[in-house]
Design an enzyme around this catalytic site. Structure first.
Site, PDB file in Angstrom:
ATOM      1  N   LYS A 153       1.863   0.914   2.519  1.00  0.00           N
ATOM      2  CA  LYS A 153       2.959   0.037   2.166  1.00  0.00           C
ATOM      3  C   LYS A 153       3.490   0.447   0.597  1.00  0.00           C
ATOM      4  CE  LYS A 153       2.182  -2.938   5.495  1.00  0.00           C
ATOM      5  NZ  LYS A 153       1.483  -1.945   6.543  1.00  0.00           N
ATOM      6  N   SER A 213       5.483  -0.823  10.796  1.00  0.00           N
ATOM      7  CA  SER A 213       6.121  -1.654   9.818  1.00  0.00           C
ATOM      8  C   SER A 213       6.875  -0.051   8.390  1.00  0.00           C
ATOM      9  CB  SER A 213       5.518  -2.340   9.101  1.00  0.00           C
ATOM     10  OG  SER A 213       3.616  -1.229   8.541  1.00  0.00           O
TER      11      SER A 213
END
Length: 192
Positions: free
Chosen positions: A146, A109
């Site tokens: 993230k 990701s």
């Protein structure tokens, strides 16, 4: 107790003295506690010596390198393992700010900024973070890496891969803990 004995007498206690001081029935119980302290790198046990205990200074522990702690999801969050898997002989000062630990990335990701599956992510432990920084975040019991975007009582944890939607955290109903910020990546040989 060990430090106090060394300061008082100039030498560490025996296993029997530790057992007596801590109320254990046998020196074997003291030995098990010493082994646990050695695993945590608080002391070093010198084999074959009844007083073979050496208290490690913090800088001696750092000389072993950066600890690798569990795995971190770079995709769907996974439960982080809280134990040290190993140490890598990497100088923490190579990273700015200084790295405190490493986490193994699991998933793609964050690939668009060069954080790949299997990489070791160098992390500076802090909760002082700003929007736009790449963070290691714990959402309830899951850990992920993230890009942070805090908007009032809502936090968006953005992936750096268009195939992944942001993780939305409502701070009024969910717990979010920032474990640190990403300060570097060590690429493993798996990609070759």
């Amino acid at each position: 107790m060990i430090k106090a004995k060394i300061e008082d007498s100039g030498m560490p206690p025996t296993r029997a003295e530790i057992a007596r001081e801590l109320g254990f029935r046998s020196a074997n119980a003291a030995e098990e506690h010493l082994k646990a302290l050695a695993r945590k790198e608080v002391i070093e046990i010198v084999p074959g010596a009844s007083r073979g205990i050496r208290v490690l200074r913090h800088d001696e522990v750092e000389a072993k390198g950066l600890p690798l702690i569990g795995r971190v999801a770079a995709g769907e969050p996974i439960l982080a393992q809280e134990h040290v898997e190993t140490h890598y002989e990497v100088d923490p000062a190579l990273f700015k700010p200084r790295a405190d630990f490493l986490l193994r990335v699991n998933g793609m990701s964050m690939k668009d900024i060069g954080i790949m599956d299997g990489d070791l992510l160098a992390v500076h432990k802090t909760q002082d973070v700003h929007n736009g920084q790449v963070v290691v975040a714990r959402v309830d019991d899951d850990v992920t890496v993230k890009r942070l975007d805090k908007q009032g009582s809502q936090v968006l944890l953005h992936a750096e891969n268009e195939d992944f939607a942001p993780i939305v955290v409502d701070l009024t109903h969910q717990q979010l803990t920032i474990e640190g910020i990403a300060v570097g990546v060590i690429r493993t040989a798996d990609w070759m």
